[in-house]
Design an enzyme around this catalytic site. Structure first.
Site, short mmCIF file in Angstrom:
data_model
loop_
_atom_site.label_atom_id
_atom_site.label_comp_id
_atom_site.label_asym_id
_atom_site.label_seq_id
_atom_site.Cartn_x
_atom_site.Cartn_y
_atom_site.Cartn_z
N ARG A 86 -29.19 -14.02 92.22
CA ARG A 86 -29.70 -13.19 91.13
C ARG A 86 -28.68 -13.14 90.00
O ARG A 86 -27.47 -13.16 90.25
CB ARG A 86 -29.95 -11.76 91.62
CG ARG A 86 -30.91 -11.63 92.77
CD ARG A 86 -32.33 -11.55 92.30
NE ARG A 86 -33.22 -11.15 93.39
CZ ARG A 86 -34.50 -10.86 93.22
NH1 ARG A 86 -35.04 -10.91 92.03
NH2 ARG A 86 -35.25 -10.51 94.26
N ASN A 102 -17.74 -16.10 91.09
CA ASN A 102 -18.85 -16.81 91.73
C ASN A 102 -18.39 -18.21 92.11
O ASN A 102 -17.49 -18.78 91.48
CB ASN A 102 -20.03 -16.90 90.75
CG ASN A 102 -21.22 -17.62 91.34
OD1 ASN A 102 -21.65 -17.33 92.45
ND2 ASN A 102 -21.77 -18.57 90.60
N HIS A 104 -19.92 -22.11 92.54
CA HIS A 104 -21.08 -22.86 92.06
C HIS A 104 -20.92 -24.33 92.45
O HIS A 104 -19.83 -24.90 92.30
CB HIS A 104 -21.18 -22.74 90.53
CG HIS A 104 -22.37 -23.42 89.94
ND1 HIS A 104 -23.64 -22.92 90.06
CD2 HIS A 104 -22.48 -24.57 89.24
CE1 HIS A 104 -24.49 -23.73 89.43
NE2 HIS A 104 -23.81 -24.74 88.94
N GLY A 138 -23.92 -14.67 80.83
CA GLY A 138 -24.68 -15.91 80.77
C GLY A 138 -24.98 -16.45 82.15
O GLY A 138 -24.74 -15.81 83.17
#
Length: 201
Positions: A86, A102, A104, A138
């Site tokens: 999310r 995060n 990625h 973003g």
């Protein structure tokens, strides 16, 4: 340092954190939250004795506010997104300024957002990789903390690329958390896109 983890799925990156940093170097994972009540990540947390909770509000602002309040009640100092699917609201990020990171499965800024591996395959790239980055408002656009690349010139399917990238994720994310705990992550005050990490290993 007290760490809260957000995860939506199986929680392999959470498990890497539990295995590699939990209870070491002053790091304590104190809360795991998910937007999915059946996420296996919640089971991993409970097995490890870490408080776990699901937040299923359909309204993003309400869900994020509830998660942020719960994390704050656990005195969380760093929020780690480990497969959390999310986007976080500006209100959530404001509660933990420059304290949300995060992992990625791409070499950002290339291939942000969902299905990053599939995007890379469609583009025909020969070098894949993993990025740990700050979370901003973003989509995978925050400043890069750590990256590692791997050459896969013959990659043909997302499953095989994912299998190659997962061990890298399991190394980089704990390393980033250790760096935060050691005070080894520094954002350049003149250029917030530039992040320096001085932790070895």
């Amino acid at each position: 340092m007290r760490v809260g983890v957000l995860a939506s799925g199986s929680g392999t990156n959470l498990q890497a954190l539990l295995d590699q940093v939990q209870g070491r170097e002053g790091i304590e994972i104190v809360a795991v939250a998910s937007d999915k009540p059946d996420a296996h990540a919640l089971d991993r947390a409970r097995v490890a004795g870490v408080p776990a909770a699901a937040f299923t509000q359909s309204d993003r602002e309400a869900r994020d506010a509830a998660i942020a309040e719960w994390l704050a009640s656990q005195r969380v100092e760093l929020v780690v997104l480990a497969g959390y699917m999310r986007l976080l609201s500006p209100g959530f990020l404001a509660r933990f300024p420059q304290r949300v990171i995060n992992v990625h499965p791409a070499l950002l800024p290339a291939f942000p957002g969902m299905r990053a591996i599939e995007q890379a395959l469609a583009y025909g790239v020969k070098v894949f990789g993993v990025t740990v980055h700050f979370v901003d408002e973003g989509v995978d656009s925050g400043a890069v903390i750590l990256q590692r690349a791997i050459e896969l010139p013959d990659a043909a399917d997302a499953a095989s690329v994912h299998a190659a990238l997962q061990p890298i994720e399991h190394q980089l994310l704990p390393r980033a958390v250790r760096a935060f705990a050691a005070g080894a992550v520094r954002i350049d005050p003149e250029d917030p896109r530039r992040v320096y990490v001085s932790l070895d290993g």
